[in-house]
Motif scaffolding. Sequence first.
Motif, PDB file in Angstrom:
ATOM      1  N   GLY A 221       0.807  -1.210   0.000  1.00 20.08           N
ATOM      2  CA  GLY A 221       0.000   0.000   0.000  1.00 20.08           C
ATOM      3  C   GLY A 221       0.841   1.260   0.000  1.00 20.08           C
ATOM      4  N   HIS A 222       0.538   2.143  -0.915  1.00 18.67           N
ATOM      5  CA  HIS A 222       1.211   3.434  -1.003  1.00 18.67           C
ATOM      6  C   HIS A 222       0.157   4.520  -1.110  1.00 18.67           C
ATOM      7  CE1 HIS A 222       5.405   2.216  -1.541  1.00 18.67           C
ATOM      8  NE2 HIS A 222       4.898   1.142  -2.111  1.00 18.67           N
ATOM      9  N   ASN A 223       0.470   5.700  -0.589  1.00 15.22           N
ATOM     10  CA  ASN A 223      -0.395   6.868  -0.721  1.00 15.22           C
ATOM     11  C   ASN A 223       0.142   7.751  -1.831  1.00 15.22           C
ATOM     12  OD1 ASN A 223      -1.988   6.109   1.476  1.00 15.22           O
ATOM     13  ND2 ASN A 223      -0.677   7.177   2.912  1.00 15.22           N
ATOM     14  N   TYR A 224      -0.765   8.383  -2.521  1.00 19.42           N
ATOM     15  CA  TYR A 224      -0.399   9.392  -3.500  1.00 19.42           C
ATOM     16  C   TYR A 224      -1.452  10.491  -3.439  1.00 19.42           C
ATOM     17  CZ  TYR A 224      -3.832   6.988  -6.477  1.00 19.42           C
ATOM     18  OH  TYR A 224      -4.970   6.426  -6.980  1.00 19.42           O
ATOM     19  N   ILE A 225      -1.189  11.611  -4.076  1.00 19.55           N
ATOM     20  CA  ILE A 225      -2.083  12.761  -3.996  1.00 19.55           C
ATOM     21  C   ILE A 225      -2.678  13.054  -5.363  1.00 19.55           C
ATOM     22  CG2 ILE A 225      -2.105  15.273  -3.709  1.00 19.55           C
ATOM     23  CD1 ILE A 225      -0.159  14.961  -1.425  1.00 19.55           C
ATOM     24  N   LEU A 226      -3.959  13.413  -5.353  1.00 16.58           N
ATOM     25  CA  LEU A 226      -4.633  13.930  -6.537  1.00 16.58           C
ATOM     26  C   LEU A 226      -5.065  15.360  -6.238  1.00 16.58           C
ATOM     27  CD1 LEU A 226      -7.046  11.024  -7.501  1.00 16.58           C
ATOM     28  CD2 LEU A 226      -4.886  11.601  -8.577  1.00 16.58           C
ATOM     29  N   THR A 227      -4.809  16.266  -7.155  1.00 16.22           N
ATOM     30  CA  THR A 227      -5.214  17.657  -6.983  1.00 16.22           C
ATOM     31  C   THR A 227      -5.202  18.346  -8.340  1.00 16.22           C
ATOM     32  OG1 THR A 227      -4.913  19.641  -5.618  1.00 16.22           O
ATOM     33  CG2 THR A 227      -2.911  18.581  -6.455  1.00 16.22           C
TER      34      THR A 227
ATOM     35  N   ILE B 201       3.347  11.374  -6.889  1.00 16.16           N
ATOM     36  CA  ILE B 201       3.848  10.086  -6.423  1.00 16.16           C
ATOM     37  C   ILE B 201       5.139  10.331  -5.651  1.00 16.16           C
ATOM     38  CG2 ILE B 201       4.648   7.804  -7.135  1.00 16.16           C
ATOM     39  CD1 ILE B 201       2.973   8.292  -9.743  1.00 16.16           C
ATOM     40  N   PHE B 202       5.192   9.830  -4.433  1.00 15.92           N
ATOM     41  CA  PHE B 202       6.320  10.120  -3.551  1.00 15.92           C
ATOM     42  C   PHE B 202       7.497   9.185  -3.796  1.00 15.92           C
ATOM     43  CE2 PHE B 202       2.669  12.001  -1.596  1.00 15.92           C
ATOM     44  CZ  PHE B 202       3.154  13.251  -1.255  1.00 15.92           C
ATOM     45  N   ILE B 203       8.691   9.717  -3.560  1.00 17.30           N
ATOM     46  CA  ILE B 203       9.937   8.989  -3.798  1.00 17.30           C
ATOM     47  C   ILE B 203      10.098   7.829  -2.823  1.00 17.30           C
ATOM     48  CG2 ILE B 203      11.385  10.465  -2.334  1.00 17.30           C
ATOM     49  CD1 ILE B 203      13.544  10.197  -4.566  1.00 17.30           C
ATOM     50  N   ASP B 204       9.560   7.975  -1.617  1.00 19.07           N
ATOM     51  CA  ASP B 204       9.756   6.977  -0.576  1.00 19.07           C
ATOM     52  C   ASP B 204       8.502   6.899   0.288  1.00 19.07           C
ATOM     53  OD1 ASP B 204      10.892   6.352   2.391  1.00 19.07           O
ATOM     54  OD2 ASP B 204      12.149   5.428   0.852  1.00 19.07           O
ATOM     55  N   LYS B 205       8.188   5.712   0.754  1.00 16.61           N
ATOM     56  CA  LYS B 205       7.003   5.515   1.577  1.00 16.61           C
ATOM     57  C   LYS B 205       7.037   6.374   2.848  1.00 16.61           C
ATOM     58  CE  LYS B 205       3.887   1.946   3.053  1.00 16.61           C
ATOM     59  NZ  LYS B 205       3.379   0.663   2.678  1.00 16.61           N
ATOM     60  N   SER B 206       8.224   6.692   3.350  1.00 12.91           N
ATOM     61  CA  SER B 206       8.325   7.519   4.556  1.00 12.91           C
ATOM     62  C   SER B 206       7.778   8.929   4.313  1.00 12.91           C
ATOM     63  CB  SER B 206       9.776   7.602   5.039  1.00 12.91           C
ATOM     64  OG  SER B 206      10.578   8.278   4.096  1.00 12.91           O
ATOM     65  N   GLU B 207       7.735   9.379   3.061  1.00 17.19           N
ATOM     66  CA  GLU B 207       7.176  10.685   2.722  1.00 17.19           C
ATOM     67  C   GLU B 207       5.649  10.686   2.841  1.00 17.19           C
ATOM     68  OE1 GLU B 207       8.907  13.498   1.912  1.00 17.19           O
ATOM     69  OE2 GLU B 207      10.793  12.430   2.141  1.00 17.19           O
ATOM     70  N   GLU B 208       5.036   9.508   2.788  1.00 11.61           N
ATOM     71  CA  GLU B 208       3.575   9.376   2.780  1.00 11.61           C
ATOM     72  C   GLU B 208       2.967   9.384   4.173  1.00 11.61           C
ATOM     73  OE1 GLU B 208       2.959   5.661   0.842  1.00 11.61           O
ATOM     74  OE2 GLU B 208       4.184   6.203  -0.878  1.00 11.61           O
ATOM     75  N   ILE B 209       3.761   9.161   5.189  1.00 11.28           N
ATOM     76  CA  ILE B 209       3.254   8.940   6.548  1.00 11.28           C
ATOM     77  C   ILE B 209       2.467  10.114   7.104  1.00 11.28           C
ATOM     78  CG2 ILE B 209       3.972   8.558   8.943  1.00 11.28           C
ATOM     79  CD1 ILE B 209       6.292   6.894   7.813  1.00 11.28           C
ATOM     80  N   ASN B 210       2.947  11.329   6.936  1.00 14.80           N
ATOM     81  CA  ASN B 210       2.344  12.485   7.583  1.00 14.80           C
ATOM     82  C   ASN B 210       1.345  13.236   6.709  1.00 14.80           C
ATOM     83  OD1 ASN B 210       3.849  12.107   9.972  1.00 14.80           O
ATOM     84  ND2 ASN B 210       5.620  13.019   8.976  1.00 14.80           N
ATOM     85  N   LEU B 211       0.853  12.618   5.662  1.00 11.23           N
ATOM     86  CA  LEU B 211      -0.119  13.294   4.815  1.00 11.23           C
ATOM     87  C   LEU B 211      -1.430  13.477   5.571  1.00 11.23           C
ATOM     88  CD1 LEU B 211       0.390  11.489   1.400  1.00 11.23           C
ATOM     89  CD2 LEU B 211       1.310  13.682   2.135  1.00 11.23           C
TER      90      LEU B 211
END
Length: 79
Positions: A19-25, A39-49
């Motif tokens: 599972g990965h998070n990404y943003i739509l806007t 799309i984030f470079i690393d899963k650690s970037e997705e944690i605080n969204l």
Amino acid sequence: MTELLLTKYRIQTTGADGGHNYILTEVLHKGVNRKIVIIFIDKSEEINLDEIKPIKVKGEIEDSGIEHDLIMTNAKVIQ
């Protein structure tokens, strides 16, 4: 690299690779409102969204033409 300040965005999730998070806007790109997938470079970037908080992201924009959504790859959250 391009920096964007996002105040209104949606967080989406994939089921792939745990599972990965990404943003739509939408953003103004070359004078035109365009949808963008971030799309984030690393899963650690997705944690605080958090859709409630504005965030600034930095990454590489791919533009395949006006008929397609923009894609930002290798994105990182900037504090």
